[in-house]
Write a protein that holds these residues in place. Structure first.
Motif, PDB file in Angstrom:
ATOM      1  N   SER A 123     -37.144 -27.400  23.284  1.00  0.00           N
ATOM      2  CA  SER A 123     -37.599 -26.169  22.632  1.00  0.00           C
ATOM      3  C   SER A 123     -36.719 -25.846  21.435  1.00  0.00           C
ATOM      4  CB  SER A 123     -37.559 -25.010  23.621  1.00  0.00           C
ATOM      5  OG  SER A 123     -36.226 -24.706  23.949  1.00  0.00           O
ATOM      6  N   MET A 124     -37.189 -24.889  20.651  1.00  0.00           N
ATOM      7  CA  MET A 124     -36.420 -24.428  19.507  1.00  0.00           C
ATOM      8  C   MET A 124     -35.202 -23.622  19.945  1.00  0.00           C
ATOM      9  SD  MET A 124     -37.772 -22.212  16.256  1.00  0.00           S
ATOM     10  CE  MET A 124     -37.790 -20.583  16.991  1.00  0.00           C
ATOM     11  N   PHE A 125     -35.350 -22.826  21.002  1.00  0.00           N
ATOM     12  CA  PHE A 125     -34.245 -22.004  21.521  1.00  0.00           C
ATOM     13  C   PHE A 125     -34.179 -22.209  23.027  1.00  0.00           C
ATOM     14  CE2 PHE A 125     -32.642 -17.857  23.139  1.00  0.00           C
ATOM     15  CZ  PHE A 125     -31.375 -17.924  22.596  1.00  0.00           C
ATOM     16  N   SER A 126     -33.034 -22.660  23.537  1.00  0.00           N
ATOM     17  CA  SER A 126     -32.889 -23.019  24.942  1.00  0.00           C
ATOM     18  C   SER A 126     -31.766 -22.252  25.622  1.00  0.00           C
ATOM     19  CB  SER A 126     -32.571 -24.516  25.065  1.00  0.00           C
ATOM     20  OG  SER A 126     -33.600 -25.292  24.538  1.00  0.00           O
ATOM     21  N   ILE A 127     -32.009 -21.909  26.890  1.00  0.00           N
ATOM     22  CA  ILE A 127     -30.976 -21.331  27.752  1.00  0.00           C
ATOM     23  C   ILE A 127     -30.917 -22.220  28.987  1.00  0.00           C
ATOM     24  CG2 ILE A 127     -30.290 -19.333  29.125  1.00  0.00           C
ATOM     25  CD1 ILE A 127     -31.870 -17.588  27.118  1.00  0.00           C
ATOM     26  N   HIS A 128     -29.767 -22.880  29.207  1.00  0.00           N
ATOM     27  CA  HIS A 128     -29.621 -23.872  30.283  1.00  0.00           C
ATOM     28  C   HIS A 128     -28.390 -23.584  31.129  1.00  0.00           C
ATOM     29  CE1 HIS A 128     -32.098 -27.534  28.965  1.00  0.00           C
ATOM     30  NE2 HIS A 128     -32.343 -26.638  28.037  1.00  0.00           N
ATOM     31  N   ASN A 129     -28.548 -23.660  32.437  1.00  0.00           N
ATOM     32  CA  ASN A 129     -27.411 -23.669  33.371  1.00  0.00           C
ATOM     33  C   ASN A 129     -26.398 -22.556  33.110  1.00  0.00           C
ATOM     34  OD1 ASN A 129     -28.122 -26.132  34.812  1.00  0.00           O
ATOM     35  ND2 ASN A 129     -27.669 -27.157  32.878  1.00  0.00           N
ATOM     36  N   THR A 130     -26.865 -21.329  33.058  1.00  0.00           N
ATOM     37  CA  THR A 130     -25.960 -20.217  32.799  1.00  0.00           C
ATOM     38  C   THR A 130     -26.448 -18.978  33.555  1.00  0.00           C
ATOM     39  OG1 THR A 130     -24.761 -19.033  31.054  1.00  0.00           O
ATOM     40  CG2 THR A 130     -27.117 -19.462  30.651  1.00  0.00           C
ATOM     41  N   LYS A 131     -25.743 -17.870  33.404  1.00  0.00           N
ATOM     42  CA  LYS A 131     -26.163 -16.619  34.039  1.00  0.00           C
ATOM     43  C   LYS A 131     -25.619 -15.427  33.265  1.00  0.00           C
ATOM     44  CE  LYS A 131     -22.385 -16.517  37.404  1.00  0.00           C
ATOM     45  NZ  LYS A 131     -22.039 -16.475  38.814  1.00  0.00           N
ATOM     46  N   ASP A 132     -26.177 -14.262  33.594  1.00  0.00           N
ATOM     47  CA  ASP A 132     -25.743 -12.993  33.013  1.00  0.00           C
ATOM     48  C   ASP A 132     -25.839 -12.983  31.486  1.00  0.00           C
ATOM     49  OD1 ASP A 132     -25.157 -12.193  35.633  1.00  0.00           O
ATOM     50  OD2 ASP A 132     -23.125 -12.998  35.496  1.00  0.00           O
ATOM     51  N   SER A 157     -36.710 -26.758  15.873  1.00  0.00           N
ATOM     52  CA  SER A 157     -37.271 -27.789  16.733  1.00  0.00           C
ATOM     53  C   SER A 157     -36.320 -28.035  17.892  1.00  0.00           C
ATOM     54  CB  SER A 157     -37.488 -29.067  15.923  1.00  0.00           C
ATOM     55  OG  SER A 157     -38.191 -30.009  16.704  1.00  0.00           O
ATOM     56  N   GLY A 158     -36.582 -29.022  18.691  1.00  0.00           N
ATOM     57  CA  GLY A 158     -35.713 -29.403  19.791  1.00  0.00           C
ATOM     58  C   GLY A 158     -34.866 -30.595  19.411  1.00  0.00           C
ATOM     59  N   ALA A 159     -34.221 -31.180  20.419  1.00  0.00           N
ATOM     60  CA  ALA A 159     -33.379 -32.358  20.180  1.00  0.00           C
ATOM     61  C   ALA A 159     -33.280 -33.163  21.468  1.00  0.00           C
ATOM     62  CB  ALA A 159     -31.993 -31.931  19.715  1.00  0.00           C
ATOM     63  N   LEU A 160     -33.309 -34.463  21.340  1.00  0.00           N
ATOM     64  CA  LEU A 160     -33.147 -35.336  22.491  1.00  0.00           C
ATOM     65  C   LEU A 160     -31.713 -35.850  22.556  1.00  0.00           C
ATOM     66  CD1 LEU A 160     -36.476 -37.381  22.365  1.00  0.00           C
ATOM     67  CD2 LEU A 160     -35.910 -35.414  23.804  1.00  0.00           C
ATOM     68  N   ASN A 161     -31.174 -35.857  23.764  1.00  0.00           N
ATOM     69  CA  ASN A 161     -29.842 -36.386  24.047  1.00  0.00           C
ATOM     70  C   ASN A 161     -28.751 -35.787  23.151  1.00  0.00           C
ATOM     71  OD1 ASN A 161     -28.119 -37.862  25.629  1.00  0.00           O
ATOM     72  ND2 ASN A 161     -28.278 -39.702  24.370  1.00  0.00           N
ATOM     73  N   LEU A 162     -28.777 -34.501  22.995  1.00  0.00           N
ATOM     74  CA  LEU A 162     -27.724 -33.791  22.272  1.00  0.00           C
ATOM     75  C   LEU A 162     -26.751 -33.258  23.312  1.00  0.00           C
ATOM     76  CD1 LEU A 162     -26.730 -32.661  19.525  1.00  0.00           C
ATOM     77  CD2 LEU A 162     -28.118 -30.642  19.991  1.00  0.00           C
ATOM     78  N   PHE A 163     -25.512 -33.689  23.269  1.00  0.00           N
ATOM     79  CA  PHE A 163     -24.508 -33.341  24.286  1.00  0.00           C
ATOM     80  C   PHE A 163     -25.012 -33.720  25.685  1.00  0.00           C
ATOM     81  CE2 PHE A 163     -24.162 -30.038  20.926  1.00  0.00           C
ATOM     82  CZ  PHE A 163     -22.995 -30.504  20.336  1.00  0.00           C
ATOM     83  N   ASN A 164     -25.654 -34.883  25.778  1.00  0.00           N
ATOM     84  CA  ASN A 164     -26.200 -35.411  27.029  1.00  0.00           C
ATOM     85  C   ASN A 164     -27.295 -34.524  27.643  1.00  0.00           C
ATOM     86  OD1 ASN A 164     -24.542 -37.732  27.063  1.00  0.00           O
ATOM     87  ND2 ASN A 164     -22.841 -36.456  27.761  1.00  0.00           N
ATOM     88  N   THR A 165     -27.958 -33.736  26.824  1.00  0.00           N
ATOM     89  CA  THR A 165     -29.034 -32.861  27.291  1.00  0.00           C
ATOM     90  C   THR A 165     -30.222 -32.978  26.346  1.00  0.00           C
ATOM     91  OG1 THR A 165     -27.407 -31.308  28.173  1.00  0.00           O
ATOM     92  CG2 THR A 165     -29.631 -30.467  27.850  1.00  0.00           C
ATOM     93  N   ASP A 166     -31.420 -32.974  26.918  1.00  0.00           N
ATOM     94  CA  ASP A 166     -32.630 -32.924  26.105  1.00  0.00           C
ATOM     95  C   ASP A 166     -33.047 -31.469  25.960  1.00  0.00           C
ATOM     96  OD1 ASP A 166     -32.763 -35.678  25.875  1.00  0.00           O
ATOM     97  OD2 ASP A 166     -34.105 -35.900  27.599  1.00  0.00           O
ATOM     98  N   PHE A 167     -33.205 -31.021  24.733  1.00  0.00           N
ATOM     99  CA  PHE A 167     -33.662 -29.669  24.446  1.00  0.00           C
ATOM    100  C   PHE A 167     -35.103 -29.771  23.965  1.00  0.00           C
ATOM    101  CE2 PHE A 167     -29.063 -29.516  23.867  1.00  0.00           C
ATOM    102  CZ  PHE A 167     -28.737 -28.473  24.712  1.00  0.00           C
TER     103      PHE A 167
END
Length: 174
Positions: free
Chosen positions: A33-42, A21-31
């Motif tokens: 989705s079950m699997f998330s890719i945020h603010n990254t590259k390559d 599942s997802g998560a709200l306010n985990l490490f100041n981020t709302d996820f």
């Protein structure tokens, strides 16, 4: 989740994730989705299976990311969207999404290339290309969905060798 600059250049191979599942306010981020890719590259993902998420919208969410390369991905039984891509650049090779509750693939302000895909039994759209997105599909099948592909909001779509079978509406554009 794969999140932030410290994850740049990460690779995952031969991974199965299910019943998450997802998560709200985990490490100041709302996820959302079950699997998330945020603010990254390559990032490189190979030979993954993602299935049966609960509670939150998307099975996989990619946001604010560049040069995300995904090979041999199978997504099944997504609660709502199979993959939601927002403000990102993603390349797929061999993408398979089956039985999404809503869209199999949903794009917002993103650049996406798909080489060989099969999107089947999407509850709403096989692919939603919206909000100034650019999508190229090479050798794709979209079947048994309400709408095969919907293109809107100044988006661009190019399909080379595409098959649309048993969708209520094959392509919708406005």
């Amino acid at each position: 989740a794969i999140i932030g600059k410290k994850t740049e250049g990460s690779m995952l191979e031969h991974v199965i994730i299910e019943n998450g599942s997802g998560a709200l306010n985990l490490f100041n981020t709302d996820f959302i989705s079950m699997f998330s890719i945020h603010n990254t590259k390559d990032i490189m993902l190979k030979n993954m299976v993602l299935r049966k998420n609960a509670k939150f919208d998307d099975l996989m969410h990619i946001i604010y990311s560049k040069n995300i390369n995904i090979e041999n991905l199978l997504i099944t039984r997504a609660n709502l969207d199979g993959i939601d891509i927002d403000i990102s650049e993603v390349n797929f090779k061999n993408l398979n999404i089956f039985e999404a509750g809503n869209d199999c693939l949903d794009l917002m302000n993103s650049i996406v290339e798909i080489n060989k895909s099969s999107l089947k039994f999407c509850g709403d759209k096989g692919v939603s290309v919206g909000e100034n997105s650019n999508l190229e599909i090479n050798s794709g099948l979209i079947s048994n969905s309400s709408i095969g592909i919907e293109v809107k909001d100044n988006s661009i779509l190019e399909v080379v060798e595409g098959s649309f079978i048993n969708n209520k509406i094959q392509i919708n554009s406005y």
